[in-house]
Design a protein around this motif. Structure first.
Motif, short mmCIF file in Angstrom:
data_model
loop_
_atom_site.label_atom_id
_atom_site.label_comp_id
_atom_site.label_asym_id
_atom_site.label_seq_id
_atom_site.Cartn_x
_atom_site.Cartn_y
_atom_site.Cartn_z
N ALA A 79 36.36 41.93 35.27
CA ALA A 79 37.39 42.73 35.28
C ALA A 79 37.46 43.58 34.16
O ALA A 79 37.69 44.85 34.23
CB ALA A 79 38.68 41.87 35.05
N ALA A 80 36.75 43.52 33.02
CA ALA A 80 36.76 44.34 31.80
C ALA A 80 35.82 45.47 31.90
O ALA A 80 35.81 46.39 31.92
CB ALA A 80 36.41 43.39 30.70
N GLU A 81 34.44 44.84 32.63
CA GLU A 81 33.56 46.09 33.17
C GLU A 81 33.99 47.06 34.39
O GLU A 81 33.87 48.21 34.01
CB GLU A 81 32.37 45.19 33.78
N ASP A 82 35.08 46.49 35.11
CA ASP A 82 35.58 47.54 35.97
C ASP A 82 36.37 48.57 35.25
O ASP A 82 36.32 49.37 35.60
CB ASP A 82 36.34 46.65 37.20
N ALA A 83 37.09 47.88 34.51
CA ALA A 83 38.09 48.67 33.84
C ALA A 83 37.21 49.92 32.67
O ALA A 83 37.99 50.92 32.58
CB ALA A 83 39.06 47.68 32.93
N LEU A 116 44.23 34.42 44.64
CA LEU A 116 43.94 35.54 43.85
C LEU A 116 42.45 35.79 43.98
O LEU A 116 42.20 37.18 43.79
CB LEU A 116 44.32 35.19 42.36
N PHE A 117 41.48 35.11 44.09
CA PHE A 117 40.12 35.45 44.16
C PHE A 117 40.03 36.02 45.56
O PHE A 117 39.14 37.16 45.71
CB PHE A 117 39.38 34.14 44.13
N LYS A 156 43.33 48.50 39.89
CA LYS A 156 44.54 47.75 38.86
C LYS A 156 44.85 46.30 39.44
O LYS A 156 44.79 45.19 38.86
CB LYS A 156 45.63 48.65 38.77
N LEU A 157 45.06 46.45 40.82
CA LEU A 157 45.46 44.91 41.49
C LEU A 157 44.29 44.17 41.45
O LEU A 157 44.17 42.84 41.28
CB LEU A 157 45.84 45.16 42.90
N TYR A 158 43.01 44.65 41.59
CA TYR A 158 41.67 43.57 41.47
C TYR A 158 41.65 43.24 40.24
O TYR A 158 41.40 41.98 39.96
CB TYR A 158 40.54 44.76 41.83
N ARG A 159 41.81 43.90 39.16
CA ARG A 159 41.62 43.40 37.96
C ARG A 159 42.57 42.54 37.41
O ARG A 159 42.20 41.37 36.84
CB ARG A 159 41.91 44.60 36.72
N ILE A 160 43.80 42.60 37.82
CA ILE A 160 45.11 41.31 37.61
C ILE A 160 44.53 40.28 38.38
O ILE A 160 44.74 39.35 37.75
CB ILE A 160 46.31 42.18 38.03
N ALA A 161 44.27 40.27 39.64
CA ALA A 161 44.07 39.34 40.36
C ALA A 161 43.00 38.52 39.88
O ALA A 161 42.97 37.45 39.79
CB ALA A 161 43.81 39.83 41.89
N LEU A 162 41.90 39.16 39.52
CA LEU A 162 40.47 38.42 38.83
C LEU A 162 40.77 37.73 37.58
O LEU A 162 40.48 36.68 37.69
CB LEU A 162 39.43 39.64 38.83
N ARG A 163 41.57 38.34 36.86
CA ARG A 163 42.06 37.81 35.48
C ARG A 163 42.87 36.64 35.66
O ARG A 163 42.60 35.51 34.96
CB ARG A 163 42.57 38.90 34.55
N VAL A 164 43.98 36.80 36.47
CA VAL A 164 44.90 35.62 36.44
C VAL A 164 44.38 34.50 37.52
O VAL A 164 44.50 33.31 37.15
CB VAL A 164 46.22 36.13 37.28
N GLY A 165 43.29 34.81 38.42
CA GLY A 165 42.82 33.93 39.25
C GLY A 165 41.86 33.08 38.34
O GLY A 165 41.88 31.97 38.52
#
Length: 220
Positions: free
Chosen positions: A211-215, A68-69, A10-19
Motif C-alpha cells: 500500500a505504501a509503495e502504491d502511494a 477487504l483483500f 485510495k480505496l485500494y490502499r485503505i482496503a489493503l491496509r485495514v485487511g
C-alpha cells in the motif's frame, strides 16, 4: 475520470491496509481472551474450530479481512500488475472460505481429538474443505510475495541501500516463512504456532508496504 481513478487507488490502499491489520488481529484477540490454547503449537485457524467458545471472533476477523483483500484486488491499479490484483482477490476469497469452513476441533492438540476422547468421529465437510481453502490461501499468499518482490525490484531506488535491500528481500523472506510453516506441520516440535504467527505478521507488514509503495507512485 482522474477523480474516479484517484478514488479507486485510495480505496485500494485503505482496503489493503485495514485487511492486513484484521488478518493479523486474531493474535491480539487471542491474547485478550487469555491464551486458551498454547500459541506455541496452536494454528490460528484452530482458534475458530467448531468446539471453541469464542470462535465467532476469529471468524468475523477472517471474514472482514477476506472481504477487504477482495476489494483491494478489484481496486488495484493496472500499473501495479494484473497478477497482484488476482492474487489479492484469490487470497481474500480463500480467507473467507477458511472462516466459513471451520475445523471440527483444534488439530494440533492430541487430547482434544474426538477419538482420543472415546467419541466416534467422521470429518465433516467443513473440516475437509478447510484444508483446501487453506492451501489456496497459501498459494495466493506466495503469489502476493512474488509480486511484491517484482515491484520492489522495478521500483526506483529510495530510502538508501539498506532500506532497498530490506524491501527487495521481504517477499522472498515471507515466502520462505510460508514454506517453513508447511514443514512445521510435519514436524510439530518446530513450534508451528510460533512460525505461523511470525509469518502472519510478516505477511501483514508486506501488504502494508504494498500500500505504501502504491502511494509513492505518481498518479495515473
Amino acid at each position: 475520470m482522474k477523480q474516479q481513478m484517484a478514488d479507486r487507488t485510495k480505496l485500494y490502499r485503505i482496503a489493503l491496509r485495514v485487511g492486513a491489520l484484521l488478518y493479523s488481529g486474531g493474535m491480539a484477540s487471542e491474547a485478550l481472551l487469555g491464551w486458551r490454547l498454547d500459541p506455541r503449537i496452536t494454528l490460528l485457524s484452530e482458534l475458530a474450530a467448531r468446539d471453541r467458545e469464542h470462535r465467532r471472533v476469529f471468524q468475523i476477523l477472517d471474514l472482514g479481512a477476506g472481504s477487504l483483500f477482495i476489494t483491494a484486488g478489484m481496486m488495484q491499479r493496472r500499473g501495479g500488475g494484473k497478477w497482484l490484483g488476482i492474487w489479492l482477490a484469490t487470497f481474500g476469497a480463500a480467507t473467507i472460505g477458511d472462516s466459513l469452513s471451520p475445523l471440527d476441533y483444534p488439530i494440533s492438540h492430541e487430547h482434544l481429538r474426538p477419538r482420543k476422547q472415546g467419541k466416534h468421529w467422521t470429518p465433516s465437510g467443513s473440516h475437509s474443505a478447510h484444508y483446501v481453502t487453506t492451501t489456496v490461501a497459501g498459494v495466493a499468499a506466495a503469489g502476493i510475495c512474488l509480486e511484491h518482490w517484482r515491484l520492489q525490484r522495478a521500483a526506483a531506488d529510495s530510502g538508501g541501500t539498506v532500506g532497498r535491500v530490506v524491501r527487495v528481500s521481504a517477499g522472498p523472506t515471507v515466502g520462505l516463512l510460508l514454506l517453513s510453516e508447511t514443514l512445521t506441520l510435519v514436524l510439530p516440535k518446530l513450534l508451528p504456532g510460533v512460525v505461523q504467527r511470525v509469518q502472519t505478521l510478516a505477511f501483514s507488514a508486506l501488504c502494508l508496504d504494498l500500500a505504501a509503495e502504491d502511494a509513492a507512485q505518481p498518479p495515473e
